[in-house]
Scaffold this motif. Structure first.
Motif, short mmCIF file in Angstrom:
data_model
loop_
_atom_site.label_atom_id
_atom_site.label_comp_id
_atom_site.label_asym_id
_atom_site.label_seq_id
_atom_site.Cartn_x
_atom_site.Cartn_y
_atom_site.Cartn_z
N ILE A 1 57.07 87.15 -21.58
CA ILE A 1 56.74 88.12 -20.53
C ILE A 1 55.37 88.73 -20.80
N SER A 2 55.12 89.12 -22.03
CA SER A 2 53.84 89.74 -22.38
C SER A 2 52.67 88.80 -22.14
N GLN A 3 52.88 87.51 -22.33
CA GLN A 3 51.79 86.54 -22.17
C GLN A 3 51.57 86.13 -20.72
N ALA A 4 52.50 86.45 -19.83
CA ALA A 4 52.35 86.09 -18.42
C ALA A 4 51.15 86.83 -17.84
N THR A 5 50.36 86.12 -17.05
CA THR A 5 49.18 86.74 -16.44
C THR A 5 49.29 86.87 -14.93
N THR A 6 50.24 86.14 -14.32
CA THR A 6 50.42 86.20 -12.87
C THR A 6 51.89 86.37 -12.54
N VAL A 7 52.15 86.79 -11.32
CA VAL A 7 53.53 86.91 -10.84
C VAL A 7 54.20 85.54 -10.89
N GLN A 8 53.45 84.50 -10.54
CA GLN A 8 54.01 83.14 -10.59
C GLN A 8 54.43 82.78 -12.01
N ASP A 9 53.65 83.20 -13.02
CA ASP A 9 54.04 82.96 -14.42
C ASP A 9 55.41 83.58 -14.70
N LEU A 10 55.61 84.82 -14.23
CA LEU A 10 56.90 85.48 -14.45
C LEU A 10 58.02 84.78 -13.69
N GLU A 11 57.76 84.40 -12.46
CA GLU A 11 58.78 83.69 -11.68
C GLU A 11 59.21 82.41 -12.39
N ASN A 12 58.25 81.72 -12.98
CA ASN A 12 58.55 80.47 -13.68
C ASN A 12 59.40 80.68 -14.92
N LEU A 13 59.39 81.88 -15.47
CA LEU A 13 60.19 82.19 -16.65
C LEU A 13 61.66 82.42 -16.31
N MET A 14 61.97 82.70 -15.05
CA MET A 14 63.34 83.02 -14.66
C MET A 14 64.25 81.80 -14.80
N LEU A 15 65.44 82.04 -15.33
CA LEU A 15 66.43 80.99 -15.47
C LEU A 15 66.88 80.53 -14.09
N ARG A 16 66.84 79.23 -13.88
CA ARG A 16 67.29 78.67 -12.61
C ARG A 16 67.85 77.27 -12.87
N TYR A 17 68.73 76.86 -12.00
CA TYR A 17 69.36 75.55 -12.11
C TYR A 17 69.02 74.74 -10.87
N THR A 18 68.68 73.48 -11.07
CA THR A 18 68.37 72.59 -9.96
C THR A 18 69.32 71.40 -10.03
N THR A 19 69.93 71.09 -8.89
CA THR A 19 70.79 69.91 -8.83
C THR A 19 69.91 68.73 -8.42
N ASN A 20 69.89 67.73 -9.27
CA ASN A 20 69.08 66.54 -9.02
C ASN A 20 69.80 65.60 -8.06
N LEU A 21 69.07 64.62 -7.54
CA LEU A 21 69.64 63.66 -6.61
C LEU A 21 70.81 62.90 -7.20
N ASP A 22 70.77 62.68 -8.52
CA ASP A 22 71.87 61.95 -9.17
C ASP A 22 73.06 62.84 -9.53
N GLY A 23 72.99 64.12 -9.14
CA GLY A 23 74.09 65.04 -9.39
C GLY A 23 74.00 65.80 -10.69
#
Length: 190
Positions: free
Chosen positions: A152-174
């Motif tokens: 968090i301290s090293q993030a320089t942009t809002v996008q940097d912080l957004e990219n740090l958030m835990l998220r799950y992506t379902t791929n095409l293969d499931g």
């Protein structure tokens, strides 16, 4: 969402056009062409941005106006540039995203550690060792919090912080891909 002359027309509600013609409440079953022929315009609302990171508002045409929230803490000043003070004479500070997220990490860390504080208290009171799995987990929680706070301290942009958030992506293969590190805490093992 459909509009007529800049006014949103609600589904299942009758409405009157500029020529005084009343249209039935079932107008929503008309074809796109029929709607467009009488002057209706389809408005596709934008998906609002994440309110944890952006201040936003929706315009009447369905578009979104947004601005990123401040990353850093801000000392509050009046219109003359003089510090705004609280009742104790301290300058008011509006916390930025970094401070707010670090505070959340600390709160979650404290909450997680409190679940096994009984073992630490028991060790202090009775000299009975803390079970190895609990001690290991507590160490992992502290290390994870430290890694999160550093990121968090090293993030320089809002996008940097957004990219740090835990998220799950379902791929095409499931399969599911996990991305981001924020609030991805280790679990207590047996």
């Amino acid at each position: 969402m459909w509009q007529y002359n800049g006014k949103t027309i609600r589904e299942r509600k009758a409405w009157i056009d500029a020529n005084g013609i009343q249209h039935p409440a079932n107008w929503h079953i008309w074809t796109r062409q029929e709607k467009e022929d009488i002057g209706m315009v389809e408005i596709i609302p934008q998906t609002p941005p994440d309110s944890r990171f952006y201040n936003w508002s929706q315009n009447p045409d369905g578009t979104i106006t947004s601005t990123p929230k401040e990353m850093e803490d801000r000392n509050e000043v009046d219109e003359n540039g003089q510090p705004i003070l609280d009742e104790n004479g301290n300058q008011l500070i509006t916390k930025g995203l970094k401070s707010n997220f670090i505070e959340q990490v600390k709160q979650q860390q404290g909450s997680l550690l409190s679940q096994t504080d009984w073992a630490v208290i028991r060790k202090t009171d009775t000299n009975i060792d803390i079970p190895a799995n609990i001690q290991q987990w507590r160490n992992e929680i502290r290390l994870t919090a430290s890694i999160m706070e550093d990121a968090i301290s090293q993030a320089t942009t809002v996008q940097d912080l957004e990219n740090l958030m835990l998220r799950y992506t379902t791929n095409l293969d499931g399969t599911i891909t996990k991305e981001g590190i924020l609030f991805d805490w280790p679990e207590l093992g047996e």
